[in-house]
Design an enzyme around this catalytic site. Structure first.
Site, short mmCIF file in Angstrom:
data_model
loop_
_atom_site.label_atom_id
_atom_site.label_comp_id
_atom_site.label_asym_id
_atom_site.label_seq_id
_atom_site.Cartn_x
_atom_site.Cartn_y
_atom_site.Cartn_z
CE LYS A 3 -35.66 4.95 -44.29
NZ LYS A 3 -35.51 5.99 -43.29
N GLY A 60 -25.52 6.06 -25.65
CA GLY A 60 -25.13 6.42 -27.02
C GLY A 60 -24.75 7.88 -27.09
CB VAL A 75 -28.71 12.12 -31.66
CG1 VAL A 75 -29.86 12.73 -30.87
CG2 VAL A 75 -29.06 12.07 -33.14
#
Ligand code: NAD
Length: 353
Positions: free
Chosen positions: A80, A177, A181
């Site tokens: 990362k 949410g 997605v």
């Protein structure tokens, strides 16, 4: 604990600090483990309080990527990058190209992609200076539909394990949410005949799924306590915590959000309550599977069929959990660690390639 001791404790390979004097680019790339392949992980641009906070974040995120790739059956390691800066202030062509040059200097040990505050447009600049970047517009594009597709199959696997059938028809799913997605997940669930209870902090997003998928809206606080079969977190991390645990009435917790458990012990508590938890990095790997496909020659159908295998992986995790009497989050770690260990061991003999 200092960084080197921490690296030793959790088997990290490398931390690279970089600074570009022209653009004031300041960042850290961490490579956790490359046993299975090059370390792949996105680049997060964040206004960290200080270097220590950024270092802790990159260490944690890179290690998470090792587990995610291993559990997804990909030939990738974990890495990362975090960049310290204010997203609205720092971004420009030179900034991203300077970053691309640091990525290139790692010679393929690390491959980057988008993450928080970095976009496909930014990665186009990065790609001008390095071969080691994925998630570009012209190839795999937005990973969210694939992440949603994987979450949908993961939810079906949990349903199979709990109810004996994987059909979601007439099951009630509480989706928290409704962004990139969550919206696509609602679509898959609705198409299969599931009922939806939804929440978001953005009213427009709620209105859209109410209208398109006949969803029932509730407030952000209510979502944890609604009567449903499945709670699907697709917004924030840490939504399974001391406050929410007593409220859940579901049998399954399975969604796309990262870091769903506030602390590991909350995974133990779910187990004690008899709620099946689909470990986040296993069920939300669709986006990673999609970018991996870009590295080996992008083919949408193949990306979809590999993402669908999240169904089997979730069943494997549940099976390990039952066999070894451990919570599912621990079973997922064990599955990932076993794969890394086995692949390491089969390479102990010399072969000429
Ligand atoms: P997004 O920002 O597009 O959507 C998140 C949604 O959550 C937004 O609509 C936002 O308004 C809503 N939200 C924020 N706070 C909320 C609250 N308190 N209550 C209810 N809703 C709230 O993000 P996304 O790309 O859809 O990702 C969703 C989650 O999945 C994140 O945790 C992300 O890390 C994880 N994830 C995403 C991907 C991907 O491919 N996008 C891959 C792996 C994991």
């Amino acid at each position: 604990m200092n960084n080197l001791d921490y690296m030793k404790k959790y088997d990290y390979e490398q931390i690279v600090y970089f600074y570009d004097k022209e653009t004031d680019l300041r960042g850290i790339t961490c490579i956790h483990d490359t046993t299975l392949g090059p370390a792949l992980g996105g680049t997060r641009l964040w206004d960290y309080i200080n270097e220590d906070e950024a270092t802790i974040d990159v260490l944690r995120l890179a290690r998470g990527m090792t587990y995610k790739a291993a559990a997804a059956g990909l030939n990738l390691g974990g890495g990362k990058t975090v960049i310290l800066g204010k997203a609205k202030k720092v971004k420009c062509e030179a900034y991203w190209r300077a970053f691309g040059r640091y990525v290139q200097s790692l010679n393929g040990r690390y491959i980057t992609a988008e993450d928080v505050n970095t976009s496909t447009d930014d990665m186009e600049y990065v790609a001008m200076e390095t071969d080691y970047v994925t998630g570009l517009k012209k190839t795999s594009g937005d990973p969210s539909p694939l992440t949603a597709y994987g979450a949908y199959w993961g939810i079906k696997a949990c349903a199979y394990s709990v109810f004996g059938v994987d059909s979601l028809k007439d099951r009630v799913v509480a989706v928290q949410g409704l962004g990139h997605v969550g919206y696509y997940l609602c679509q898959y669930l609705h198409d299969e005949g599931a009922g939806l209870i939804v929440t978001d902090i953005d009213q427009e997003r709620i209105d859209r799924v109410v209208k398109e998928f006949n969803a029932i809206p509730v407030s952000s606080d209510e979502i944890y306590g609604v009567t449903c079969d499945i709670y699907a977190p697709c917004a924030l991390g840490a939504t399974v915590n001391d406050e929410t645990l007593p409220k859940f009435k579901c049998k399954i917790i399975a969604g796309a959000a990262n870091n769903v458990l506030k602390e590991d012990r909350h995974g133990d508590e779910l187990e004690a309550l008899g709620i099946v938890y689909a470990p986040d990095y296993v069920i939300n790997a669709g986006g990673l599977i999609n970018v991996y496909q870009e590295l080996i020659g992008y083919n949408r159908d193949e990306a979809l069929s590999k993402t669908k295998k999240i169904y089997d992986r979730i069943l494997d995790v549940i099976s390990i959990s039952k066999k070894e009497s451990i919570p599912t989050y621990k079973a997922a770690d064990r599955m990932a660690e076993n794969r890394i260990e086995k692949i390491k061991n089969i390479r102990s003999n010399y072969i000429k390639r």
